[in-house]
Design a protein around this motif. Sequence first.
Motif, PDB file in Angstrom:
ATOM      1  N   GLU A 208      33.846  98.352   0.441  1.00 33.31           N
ATOM      2  CA  GLU A 208      33.431  99.082   1.639  1.00 33.31           C
ATOM      3  C   GLU A 208      32.563  98.242   2.569  1.00 33.31           C
ATOM      4  O   GLU A 208      31.812  98.791   3.370  1.00 33.31           O
ATOM      5  N   GLU A 209      32.672  96.935   2.467  1.00 34.52           N
ATOM      6  CA  GLU A 209      31.777  96.066   3.239  1.00 34.52           C
ATOM      7  C   GLU A 209      32.298  95.839   4.656  1.00 34.52           C
ATOM      8  O   GLU A 209      32.843  94.782   4.991  1.00 34.52           O
ATOM      9  N   VAL A 210      32.122  96.837   5.499  1.00 40.31           N
ATOM     10  CA  VAL A 210      32.593  96.771   6.887  1.00 40.31           C
ATOM     11  C   VAL A 210      31.954  95.594   7.620  1.00 40.31           C
ATOM     12  O   VAL A 210      32.640  94.836   8.320  1.00 40.31           O
ATOM     13  N   LEU A 211      30.640  95.457   7.491  1.00 42.77           N
ATOM     14  CA  LEU A 211      29.928  94.404   8.210  1.00 42.77           C
ATOM     15  C   LEU A 211      30.430  93.021   7.806  1.00 42.77           C
ATOM     16  O   LEU A 211      30.575  92.129   8.646  1.00 42.77           O
ATOM     17  N   ALA A 212      30.713  92.821   6.525  1.00 40.54           N
ATOM     18  CA  ALA A 212      31.209  91.521   6.071  1.00 40.54           C
ATOM     19  C   ALA A 212      32.558  91.213   6.712  1.00 40.54           C
ATOM     20  O   ALA A 212      32.786  90.109   7.220  1.00 40.54           O
TER      21      ALA A 212
END
Length: 357
Positions: free
Chosen positions: A132-136
Motif C-alpha cells: 500500500e505504499e502510494v508515496l513510494a
Amino acid sequence: MRKYISCILFVLIAIMLPSITLSAGDSQREEARVHAQKAGEYIKENNWSSALEEAKKSVKSDSKYPEGHLLLGIVYVKLGELDNAEKQLKSAMDLNPDIAEAYTYMGKVYYYRDKLDKALEYYKKAVAKGKEEVLAYQDMGHIYYQKSREALNSSGNKTEANEKMSLAVDCYKKALQIDPKNSELHNFLGAAYYYTGKTGNALGEYEKAIELDKKNASAYSNIGEYYFREKKDFPKATEAYKTAVDLYTKELSGKSGFNQKEIKAKQLELALCHYGLGYIYNVQGKANPAIEQFDKVLKLDPNNAEVYVGLASSFELAGDKQKAIEHFKKALKRATEQKNTALKNALEAKLKKMGAQ
C-alpha cells in the motif's frame, strides 16, 4: 521535475495507527501509543509543531516503540530536518525491519537530498515490504520521470528517455491502483503520458485530476501546455495558465503546511505558467506582454536557460537585436553549465546566424 510533487503524507497515518498493538500491562507502551496517535491527528491538521511535540513524547515514553520513531521521522521530513529524520527512521527500521513506511520516508530523505539512486533503493524496499505504499510508487515515478528528461536533454538519447518514462507511467499506475481518487497522481500520470506521445491520454488524466480537485493548479498548467503545444488553441491555453497562476499565487501567499523544498517546487511550477504565457504572447506577436511574463519567470527561477531564450526571442520580435543577442548568450552560458547539449547546439547555431558568436 515538472510537477513536483506533493507528499501523500496521510496515507501512512491511516494505515499505521489502527494497527498499533499493546504489550500486556505495559504502561510505557500505552503512553507511547497515545502520544503517537495524537501526533497522527495533528499531522492530519497540518499542525506540525504540535505533531513534533507529541512524536517526541512518544519516543521518550518508550524508546523501543518503532511507530514513535517513525512518526517523529515523518515530521522531521516534513519540516526539512533531514538528518534528524534519517536518525529516527533508522531507529524505526532497526526496531522493526518490516515497517514499510520507514523505508518509504527514508527514500524521501534521499529524494530531498537529490540522491535519486539511493532514494530508489529505499522505495523499492518499501514496496517489497508493503503493498500500500502510494508515496513510494509516486516518488519512484517522479525519479524515472526526471531521469527521462535528463537523458533527453543531456544526450538526446530518446531510447533511454522513453524507457525511463515508461517506468514512470508504470509507477504512477500502481499508485493509482491503491489510491484511484488521488488528483495529484492522475496529473502526474498525465504528464508522463504527454512525454510518451500519448497526448489524448494525458488530457484525460489532467481533466480527471481537476474533476477530483478543482484547486489542482498543476493540472491546469498542464492543460495550458496541451492546448498551446498540441492544439494551438491560444485562448484555452491562456485561460488554463491564468487559472493555474491564480491558484499557485493563493497557495504560496499563505505557505501553510509547506516546507522550504515544497515552497521552492511550487515557485518553479508557477514559473512554468508564466513561461507558457510568455511563449503564447510571443507567438501572437505581443512582445511586451511576453517580456513581462518572462521577467516574472526569472524572479522565480533565475537559472532557467530556456527563459533567456524566450526573452531573447521577444526582444528580437520587438526589433532590439542587441538585447536579443545579450539574452541568447545568457541562455547559452546556462545551457552549457547545465549540460543541456541540445539547447547549447541550437543556441550556438542561432548566434552564428545572427553574426554574434
